[in-house]
Design a protein around this motif. Sequence first.
Motif, PDB file in Angstrom:
ATOM      1  N   THR A  46       3.038  24.875  42.308  1.00  0.00           N
ATOM      2  CA  THR A  46       3.183  26.139  41.599  1.00  0.00           C
ATOM      3  C   THR A  46       3.557  27.257  42.565  1.00  0.00           C
ATOM      4  OG1 THR A  46       0.828  26.665  41.846  1.00  0.00           O
ATOM      5  CG2 THR A  46       1.485  25.447  39.875  1.00  0.00           C
ATOM      6  N   CYS A  81       4.888  16.984  36.527  1.00  0.00           N
ATOM      7  CA  CYS A  81       5.933  17.375  37.471  1.00  0.00           C
ATOM      8  C   CYS A  81       7.296  16.849  37.023  1.00  0.00           C
ATOM      9  CB  CYS A  81       5.603  16.858  38.871  1.00  0.00           C
ATOM     10  SG  CYS A  81       4.197  17.680  39.650  1.00  0.00           S
ATOM     11  N   ASN A 133      13.773  25.439  43.926  1.00  0.00           N
ATOM     12  CA  ASN A 133      13.695  24.597  42.731  1.00  0.00           C
ATOM     13  C   ASN A 133      13.083  23.242  43.052  1.00  0.00           C
ATOM     14  OD1 ASN A 133      14.817  26.584  41.168  1.00  0.00           O
ATOM     15  ND2 ASN A 133      16.865  25.702  41.130  1.00  0.00           N
ATOM     16  N   GLY A 162       2.187  30.097  37.140  1.00  0.00           N
ATOM     17  CA  GLY A 162       2.547  28.729  36.809  1.00  0.00           C
ATOM     18  C   GLY A 162       1.341  27.857  36.518  1.00  0.00           C
ATOM     19  N   VAL A 219       8.980  19.355  34.820  1.00  0.00           N
ATOM     20  CA  VAL A 219       9.523  20.447  35.629  1.00  0.00           C
ATOM     21  C   VAL A 219      10.836  20.016  36.285  1.00  0.00           C
ATOM     22  CG1 VAL A 219       9.091  22.037  37.526  1.00  0.00           C
ATOM     23  CG2 VAL A 219       7.197  21.325  36.060  1.00  0.00           C
ATOM     24  N   TRP A 267       3.473  19.610  30.101  1.00  0.00           N
ATOM     25  CA  TRP A 267       2.235  19.500  30.867  1.00  0.00           C
ATOM     26  C   TRP A 267       1.044  19.188  29.960  1.00  0.00           C
ATOM     27  CZ3 TRP A 267       0.685  18.437  35.477  1.00  0.00           C
ATOM     28  CH2 TRP A 267       1.495  18.692  36.575  1.00  0.00           C
ATOM     29  N   VAL A 295       9.231  21.787  41.573  1.00  0.00           N
ATOM     30  CA  VAL A 295       8.926  20.543  40.870  1.00  0.00           C
ATOM     31  C   VAL A 295       7.535  20.059  41.251  1.00  0.00           C
ATOM     32  CG1 VAL A 295       9.545  18.103  40.641  1.00  0.00           C
ATOM     33  CG2 VAL A 295      11.340  19.863  40.632  1.00  0.00           C
ATOM     34  N   ALA A 354      14.297  21.948  35.921  1.00  0.00           N
ATOM     35  CA  ALA A 354      14.695  22.770  37.063  1.00  0.00           C
ATOM     36  C   ALA A 354      15.846  22.211  37.887  1.00  0.00           C
ATOM     37  CB  ALA A 354      13.486  22.981  37.979  1.00  0.00           C
ATOM     38  N   VAL A 381       8.250  23.211  29.573  1.00  0.00           N
ATOM     39  CA  VAL A 381       7.368  22.810  30.672  1.00  0.00           C
ATOM     40  C   VAL A 381       5.915  22.826  30.223  1.00  0.00           C
ATOM     41  CG1 VAL A 381       6.503  23.504  32.942  1.00  0.00           C
ATOM     42  CG2 VAL A 381       8.959  23.547  32.479  1.00  0.00           C
TER      43      VAL A 381
END
Length: 253
Positions: A134, A23, A127, A195, A26, A48, A131, A30, A44
Amino acid sequence: MDNLGIVFLSEVVGTAILVLLGCGVVANVALAKNKGFGGGFLMVTIGWGLAVYCGVIAAYNSGAHLNPAVTLGLVASGAEEFGSGVPVNIISILTYIAGEMLGAVLGAVVVWLAYKQHFDQEPDPANKLGVFSTGPAIRSCGWNLVTEIIGTFVLVLIVIGFSRQGDTPGLAALGALPVALLVIVIGTSLGGPTGYAINPARDLGPRIAHFFLPIKGKGSSDWSYSWVPVLGPIIGGVLAGWASIVLLPILAA
């Protein structure tokens, strides 16, 4: 501390690190005014994958499930033991899932602390939610569910395949780097529509954190969609477990 206590703590720590770093990437991409702002989906996805790498290392003692879909997929495959020789039963299953869920919530809280000022200055509630959890590119819950089932099926089938070649069922059986690459390839190939949660704890835990944290201007936690990244991975994981009983002996022959 007994084996179940070690399993619980291992899953909490590993999943917290997974969510913190996952996260976190992200948030970096974002939220406004970050140095990684606008880094894109590939950044991203790589982030991950490497977050999973770190989570696996941290949770190696428990087999590093880090994901209820992996836990339930191993159960469906007929596994008699989880990592560290823990027998498969209702208590051990609940211990793994509880550790994964708690770790996911804690990891999300730490992400908020790390990016607190950026959350405060981000004008778009979507946004901020993105974070933590999904969301689909095209909202169609039925098809979004199918995407999550497929992605998780691939993840869990490969995890089970590798675990049968080692001594520790779970993500750790692959070794940390191979499982990171597995997550990256799932993200780059199947992650666009939803996502790619492919993990109920990864989505639900941070979504719960988003709900209770005092995030300025956060908006809705989108509970109407929340069942998709929970049910889809569970179905995909269980189907992979069942499929492994037939497919993996054929693939190994």
